[in-house]
Scaffold this active site. Structure first.
Site, PDB file in Angstrom:
ATOM      1  N   ILE A  27       0.829  -1.202   0.000  1.00  0.00           N
ATOM      2  CA  ILE A  27       0.000   0.000   0.000  1.00  0.00           C
ATOM      3  C   ILE A  27       0.865   1.254   0.000  1.00  0.00           C
ATOM      4  O   ILE A  27       1.852   1.335   0.757  1.00  0.00           O
ATOM      5  CB  ILE A  27      -0.923  -0.030   1.246  1.00  0.00           C
ATOM      6  CG1 ILE A  27      -1.930  -1.172   1.064  1.00  0.00           C
ATOM      7  CG2 ILE A  27      -1.639   1.300   1.461  1.00  0.00           C
ATOM      8  CD1 ILE A  27      -2.730  -1.504   2.277  1.00  0.00           C
ATOM      9  N   ASP A  93       6.879   2.550  -1.458  1.00  0.00           N
ATOM     10  CA  ASP A  93       6.864   1.427  -0.523  1.00  0.00           C
ATOM     11  C   ASP A  93       6.667   1.916   0.916  1.00  0.00           C
ATOM     12  O   ASP A  93       5.940   1.305   1.695  1.00  0.00           O
ATOM     13  CB  ASP A  93       8.226   0.706  -0.641  1.00  0.00           C
ATOM     14  CG  ASP A  93       8.097  -0.805  -0.604  1.00  0.00           C
ATOM     15  OD1 ASP A  93       6.962  -1.305  -0.465  1.00  0.00           O
ATOM     16  OD2 ASP A  93       9.128  -1.484  -0.712  1.00  0.00           O
ATOM     17  N   ALA A 151      13.194  -4.702   8.774  1.00  0.00           N
ATOM     18  CA  ALA A 151      12.068  -3.868   9.211  1.00  0.00           C
ATOM     19  C   ALA A 151      11.625  -3.008   8.025  1.00  0.00           C
ATOM     20  O   ALA A 151      12.255  -3.037   6.956  1.00  0.00           O
ATOM     21  CB  ALA A 151      12.503  -2.988  10.375  1.00  0.00           C
ATOM     22  N   ASN A 153      11.271   0.418   7.816  1.00  0.00           N
ATOM     23  CA  ASN A 153      11.546   1.859   7.736  1.00  0.00           C
ATOM     24  C   ASN A 153      12.643   2.224   6.724  1.00  0.00           C
ATOM     25  O   ASN A 153      12.583   3.286   6.118  1.00  0.00           O
ATOM     26  CB  ASN A 153      11.849   2.432   9.116  1.00  0.00           C
ATOM     27  CG  ASN A 153      12.998   1.737   9.797  1.00  0.00           C
ATOM     28  OD1 ASN A 153      13.400   0.640   9.401  1.00  0.00           O
ATOM     29  ND2 ASN A 153      13.528   2.371  10.819  1.00  0.00           N
ATOM     30  N   PRO A 177      12.462  -9.251   3.323  1.00  0.00           N
ATOM     31  CA  PRO A 177      12.090  -7.900   3.742  1.00  0.00           C
ATOM     32  C   PRO A 177      10.829  -7.916   4.598  1.00  0.00           C
ATOM     33  O   PRO A 177      10.155  -8.943   4.696  1.00  0.00           O
ATOM     34  CB  PRO A 177      11.816  -7.177   2.418  1.00  0.00           C
ATOM     35  CG  PRO A 177      11.689  -8.209   1.373  1.00  0.00           C
ATOM     36  CD  PRO A 177      12.182  -9.513   1.902  1.00  0.00           C
ATOM     37  N   GLU A 250      19.420  -5.971  15.558  1.00  0.00           N
ATOM     38  CA  GLU A 250      19.279  -4.507  15.528  1.00  0.00           C
ATOM     39  C   GLU A 250      17.847  -4.200  15.905  1.00  0.00           C
ATOM     40  O   GLU A 250      16.937  -4.338  15.083  1.00  0.00           O
ATOM     41  CB  GLU A 250      19.579  -3.982  14.119  1.00  0.00           C
ATOM     42  CG  GLU A 250      21.029  -4.042  13.714  1.00  0.00           C
ATOM     43  CD  GLU A 250      21.897  -3.070  14.506  1.00  0.00           C
ATOM     44  OE1 GLU A 250      21.354  -2.214  15.230  1.00  0.00           O
ATOM     45  OE2 GLU A 250      23.122  -3.184  14.407  1.00  0.00           O
ATOM     46  N   CYS A 284      14.816   3.859  14.281  1.00  0.00           N
ATOM     47  CA  CYS A 284      15.041   3.104  15.524  1.00  0.00           C
ATOM     48  C   CYS A 284      15.853   3.879  16.547  1.00  0.00           C
ATOM     49  O   CYS A 284      15.628   3.776  17.740  1.00  0.00           O
ATOM     50  CB  CYS A 284      15.752   1.806  15.185  1.00  0.00           C
ATOM     51  SG  CYS A 284      17.226   2.088  14.202  1.00  0.00           S
ATOM     52  N   GLU A 458      26.409  -3.457  13.215  1.00  0.00           N
ATOM     53  CA  GLU A 458      26.431  -3.397  11.755  1.00  0.00           C
ATOM     54  C   GLU A 458      27.413  -2.305  11.339  1.00  0.00           C
ATOM     55  O   GLU A 458      27.812  -1.458  12.138  1.00  0.00           O
ATOM     56  CB  GLU A 458      25.028  -3.090  11.211  1.00  0.00           C
ATOM     57  CG  GLU A 458      24.071  -4.222  11.510  1.00  0.00           C
ATOM     58  CD  GLU A 458      22.818  -4.237  10.641  1.00  0.00           C
ATOM     59  OE1 GLU A 458      22.051  -3.275  10.703  1.00  0.00           O
ATOM     60  OE2 GLU A 458      22.639  -5.230   9.912  1.00  0.00           O
TER      61      GLU A 458
END
Ligand code: NAD
Length: 484
Positions: A27, A93, A151, A153, A177, A250, A284, A458
């Protein structure tokens, strides 16, 4: 449908579909329009992806680091060339403004591919001399098949932050994803093939949490890297532990940002804006507990409200817009429910707080003042544009309050007192700290959390240790001295 990919999954260099999988509607958050319809992976798709990833690994690891690095760097170049096209997709997205996606998504993914591509040729073990001529050498080896779970974002960035170091070390990856933003990882997979990666080195499958869970427990998998919430992290870490798999976690945060009364107010307000409202607050590491020393509290709040008047909220495809919708109606409702909790628990709403009428999932940037440490809005991760401002008097008091949380992802301090800044960061219980800025995450620097916010790091050279392991080889140059 506007952004319908050829099929839901990308396995072994080709798009693959299995319509038996549960439907995933993609959506566009700015309008509520369905822009693609995908299927969650069936057990057969999971199996195909893992087999292909496993089969590709030995050959990929056998290339020289220089060859692997060249492919990753070529992929980085392709991503940069297609930045606009990829950013438009990312905006659809996620709903994030194009103004942001043009500079923070495919570009940061390309940075990771370039950085780890550059490191690939220099990944080595070491030589350790011992007495009497004996020595040890170590061989840095890939872990094998890695799973990346993302995630919603930063979908492109997460796909690359996990894929690039994994591939640089000679691993192969299945990436899943988020079901909310499944489109751009497919582009990353396509680009890697175009850049010369052998088939199966980086496969993408779609799915809800159950697909992630089935990847984590599969015996073919050596390592799981998750970006997600603490509750998901707890489940994934426990499931991975059963198979003694390596993990990188993470996870979420409720990070503190401390503003002392000697700080440059404009910079502190800028930091608070970046650390609360960039990506409509869906970051985050956001510094959502803003502790402001009492002497400048009202000046800070006044300037913050004035600056928020300049936010341009609207169509994320308009490059002037700098504040877009939330990623989904569900996430919008979560954020709005925290606004109600904040009011009910006695915080003072000083800015925003309401949904913006229309089909999109928009709300205003929101600021609460007079927030107490035990209020829900000060304790729980909201993952939306809701800032809590708390007052404090002394350095000692504020540090204790800043650390009084189960999370430990990030923390920031604004002050012009040099020694105080370093004292404060030394005391922060957080993985990623900032002095007089907030929320920057360059690929050269380690990124990750302490306490419940994560395990491992990371980015930077440190990520290499989380995607490889050392084999120790003892070499004797002498006779073997057995006791009998
Ligand atoms: P989420 O935890 O709901 O989902 C994350 C991913 O895990 C999704 O792909 C989901 O399908 C998958 N998943 C869910 N249950 C699973 C299970 N049992 N086993 C395996 N996989 C499973 O998180 P979200 O809502 O997509 O993202 C928001 C959260 O992510 C926030 O808490 C945010 O702080 C965190 N986050 C952290 C970082 C970081 O680098 N520390 C970055 C971005 C987002």
């Amino acid at each position: 449908m506007k952004f319908q990919p050829k099929a839901s999954h990308f396995i072994n260099g080709a798009y693959v579909e299995d319509t038996n999988g549960a439907l995933i509607d993609v959506i566009y958050p700015a309008t509520g329009e369905v822009i693609a319809r995908l299927h969650s992976a069936t057990p057969d798709i999971v199996n195909q992806a893992l087999n292909s990833t496993k089969n590709a690994q030995a050959e990929w690891a056998a290339l020289t680091g220089t060859e692997r690095g060249r492919i990753l760097r070529r992929a980085a170049d392709i991503m940069r060339e297609r930045n606009r096209e990829l950013s438009i997709l990312e905006t659809h997205d996620t709903g994030k403004p194009l103004q942001e996606t043009l500079v923070a998504d495919a570009t940061s993914g390309a940075d990771a591919l370039e950085y780890f591509g550059g490191l690939a040729a220099s990944l080595t073990g070491e030589h350790i001399p011992l007495g009497g001529g004996d020595f040890v050498y170590t061989i840095r080896e890939a872990l094998g098949v890695c799973v990346g779970i993302g995630a919603w974002n930063y979908p492109t960035q997460i796909a690359c932050w996990k894929g690039a170091p994994a591939l640089a070390c000679g691993n192969t990856m299945v990436f899943k994803p988020s079901e909310t933003t499944p489109l751009s990882a497919l582009q990353v997979a396509e680009i890697l093939i175009e850049a010369g990666a052998p088939k199966g080195v980086y496969n993408v499958i779609q799915g809800y949490g159950d697909v992630g869970a089935s990847l984590v427990t599969d015996p073919r998998v050596a390592k799981v890297s998750l970006t997600g919430s603490v509750p998901t992290g707890r489940k994934v870490y426990a499931a991975a532990a059963d198979g003694m798999k390596h993990v990188t976690m993470e996870l979420g945060g409720k990070s503190p940002m401390i503003v002392f009364d000697d700080a440059d107010i404009e910079n502190a307000v800028s930091g608070a804006i970046l650390g609360n409202f960039y990506s409509s607050g869906q970051v985050c590491s956001n510094g959502t507990r803003v502790f402001v020393q009492k002497g400048i509290k009202e000046a800070f709040l006044k300037r913050l409200s004035e600056r928020l008047e300049n936010a341009i909220i609207g169509d994320p495809l308009d490059e002037n817009v700098n504040f877009g919708p939330m990623v989904s109606e569900n996430q919008l409702n979560i954020a709005l429910s925290y606004v109600e909790k904040g009011k009910a628990e006695g915080a003072r709403l000083v800015y925003g707080g309401t949904r913006i009428e229309g089909d999109g999932y928009y709300m205003q940037p929101t600021v609460f003042a007079d927030v107490a440490d035990d209020m829900s809005i000060a304790r729980e991760e909201i993952f939306g544009p809701v800032m809590s401002v708390l007052d404090f008097d002394t350095e000692q008091e504020v540090l204790a309050r800043a650390n009084d949380t189960e999370f430990g992802l990030a923390a920031g301090v604004f002050t012009n007192d040099l020694t105080r800044a370093h004292r404060i960061v030394a005391g922060f219980e957080a993985g990623t700290c900032y002095i007089n800025t907030y929320n920057l995450a360059p690929v050269e620097a380690p990124f990750g959390g302490s306490k419940m916010s994560g395990v491992g790091r990371e980015n930077s050279k440190l990520a290499i240790n989380h995607f490889s392991e050392m084999k120790t080889v003892y070499v004797s140059m002498n006779d073997v001295a057995a006791p009998y």
